[in-house]
Design a protein around this motif. Structure first.
Motif, short mmCIF file in Angstrom:
data_model
loop_
_atom_site.label_atom_id
_atom_site.label_comp_id
_atom_site.label_asym_id
_atom_site.label_seq_id
_atom_site.Cartn_x
_atom_site.Cartn_y
_atom_site.Cartn_z
N ILE A 76 0.84 -1.19 0.00
CA ILE A 76 0.00 0.00 0.00
C ILE A 76 0.88 1.24 0.00
CG2 ILE A 76 -0.22 0.21 2.51
CD1 ILE A 76 -3.25 0.84 1.93
N THR A 121 -1.02 7.84 -0.94
CA THR A 121 -2.30 7.82 -1.66
C THR A 121 -3.36 6.98 -0.96
OG1 THR A 121 -1.70 5.91 -3.00
CG2 THR A 121 -1.08 8.09 -3.84
N LEU A 159 -3.68 3.77 -1.32
CA LEU A 159 -4.16 2.82 -2.30
C LEU A 159 -3.17 1.66 -2.40
CD1 LEU A 159 -6.51 2.60 -4.42
CD2 LEU A 159 -4.86 3.40 -6.11
N TYR A 174 -10.22 2.14 6.08
CA TYR A 174 -9.85 1.45 4.85
C TYR A 174 -10.97 0.52 4.40
CZ TYR A 174 -5.05 3.09 5.36
OH TYR A 174 -3.94 3.88 5.45
N GLN A 193 -8.24 0.64 -0.39
CA GLN A 193 -8.06 2.09 -0.46
C GLN A 193 -8.51 2.74 0.84
OE1 GLN A 193 -10.42 3.95 -3.51
NE2 GLN A 193 -12.27 3.99 -2.28
N ARG A 194 -7.92 3.88 1.14
CA ARG A 194 -8.35 4.67 2.27
C ARG A 194 -9.70 5.31 1.93
NH1 ARG A 194 -4.35 8.51 2.63
NH2 ARG A 194 -2.93 7.07 3.66
N CYS A 235 -8.90 4.84 -11.01
CA CYS A 235 -8.07 3.90 -10.24
C CYS A 235 -8.50 2.45 -10.39
CB CYS A 235 -8.10 4.26 -8.75
SG CYS A 235 -7.38 5.86 -8.35
N PRO A 284 -4.40 0.35 -11.14
CA PRO A 284 -4.36 0.84 -9.77
C PRO A 284 -2.94 1.08 -9.25
CG PRO A 284 -5.94 -0.94 -9.97
CD PRO A 284 -5.16 -0.90 -11.25
N SER A 307 -5.19 9.40 -5.14
CA SER A 307 -6.50 8.77 -5.00
C SER A 307 -7.50 9.50 -5.87
CB SER A 307 -6.94 8.83 -3.53
OG SER A 307 -7.22 10.17 -3.17
#
Length: 392
Positions: free
Chosen positions: A25, A29, A31, A61, A92-93, A185, A194, A200
């Motif tokens: 990760i 970002t 991601l 997340y 992803q966050r 993404c 991605p 993001s």
């Protein structure tokens, strides 16, 4: 990063090739990608528990999109046969924080030029096309894209001044978006997408709107009338699955959303932006009359498989629009994006321009050997037609 709850007695021999547990990760970002292996076949309902096992708070997340799943049998110590269930997915966050990097990008493009209100007069429109920024893509780099765009904006202002010196009286400026302003993404376009982004979606969107507003603010002192217009591109489609399927419709698109939000921003400051009109598209193609000339623009992704190369595809699509008595078929000037390389064709009283992009594609260059300089397409329009084309 390894899952702390993976039993040590499993060992690497129990994992199917290509399904070694792991998580990567990008802290900036928010991601990344997760490969999770367990023995629970009901893993799809336990994403929150799985994230906790990997050390990530499910409040911050989430696992998004369609995951790739696999299962297999393996013999453990003592002869027991166990069924393993695994999946690969995107993490992803949920609410990406504005990190230092993004703040600097926004700060870089948020400076407003002093505005001097005056009536200039004239008979010519200056056309400035915003094509295929694909903000967030790593190939050219976000910083390089922003810096290159700053140069194009200043060159455009100087171009307007120079044209006026030789008798071209510009009183209108059209800022036209040709789609794919952000990269997206998902894996809807290619599997590695991605991992080829540095921002993001929230950050991509914020940056795109800031650049659009900077474009408006840059041109605001230089014409009596400004028009912000444009159309949606394929990378702006907001409801694609990992297989490229669209859940609502292809006009559910971030490229359109940016124009709508920028219009709301300017409506909140009507005195400053009273010279600006926003033409929000309601279709894949947009047709406007500019100085008495019918003009159309489309991204290019809706041309289908109607030819062996971009030029033939666009030409066949345009002929179809004429054949069907559709608005784009009535245009004297057509401008497209999507194909990144500048092209122009003049047929009788009709002209087609393929706008270059601000993006570079390393993958495309490696496959084809083709590449082009990032640039912005500009030209003028008056009652005689188009003229003064220049790539900035």
């Amino acid at each position: 990063m390894a899952n702390k709850n993976t039993p040590k007695e499993w060992g690497n021999n129990f994992y199917k090739k290509g399904w070694q547990p792991g998580l990567e990760i990008n802290d900036e970002t928010g991601l990344g990608e997760i490969t999770h292996v367990g023995t629970d076949p009901n893993f799809r309902n336990k994403y929150d528990e799985i994230l906790l096992d990997w050390g990530f708070d499910p409040k911050e997340y989430e696992i998004i999109g369609t995951v790739r799943a696999s299962s297999w049998n393996a013999q453990l110590k003592g002869g027991t046969v166990e069924t393993f269930y695994a999946f690969k997915g995107i993490v992803q966050r949920k609410n990406p924080k504005r990190d230092k990097y993004t703040k600097e990008l926004i700060k870089h493009i948020s400076k407003k030029t002093p505005l001097k209100q005056k009536t200039l007069g004239g008979d010519t429109a200056f056309m400035f096309f915003m094509a295929d920024w694909q903000l967030g893509k790593k190939d050219f780099g976000v910083e390089n894209t922003i810096n290159r765009y700053d140069i194009a904006l200043q060159d455009a202002v100087n171009r307007i001044k120079d044209l006026r010196k030789v008798g071209v009286i510009i009183d209108e400026i059209y800022m036209v978006g040709l789609g794919d302003l952000t990269e997206n993404c998902t894996t809807a376009f290619f599997d590695s997408q991605p991992h080829n982004v540095s921002l993001s979606l929230i950050e991509q969107y914020a940056l795109a709107r800031s650049m659009i507003m900077k474009t408006v603010d840059t041109f605001l002192p230089h014409a009596d009338k400004l028009v912000l217009a444009g159309i949606p591109g394929n990378h702006g489609e907001m409801t694609r699955s990992s297989k490229g399927n669209v859940f609502t419709n292809r006009l559910d698109n971030s490229d359109i959303m940016h124009f709508q939000i920028c219009e709301e921003i300017m409506n909140a400051n009507k005195e400053r932006y009273k010279k600006v009109t926003v033409e929000v598209p309601d279709n894949f193609h947009q047709v406007l009359e500019v100085k008495g000339k019918t003009c159309a623009w489309t991204h290019g992704h809706m041309t289908g498989n109607s030819g062996s190369n971009p030029e033939i595809k666009i030409e066949n699509w345009w002929k179809g629009q004429m054949y069907g008595f559709l608005p784009s078929g009535q245009a004297e000037i057509l401008v497209t994006g999507h194909y990144h390389h500048f092209r122009a064709k003049y047929q009788g009283d009709r002209a087609w321009f393929q706008a270059p992009s601000l993006d570079k594609s390393i993958d495309f260059t490696q496959r084809t050997g083709l590449w082009s300089h990032p640039a912005v397409l500009t030209f003028t329009i008056n009652e005689k037609g188009w003229a003064n084309l220049e790539l900035l």
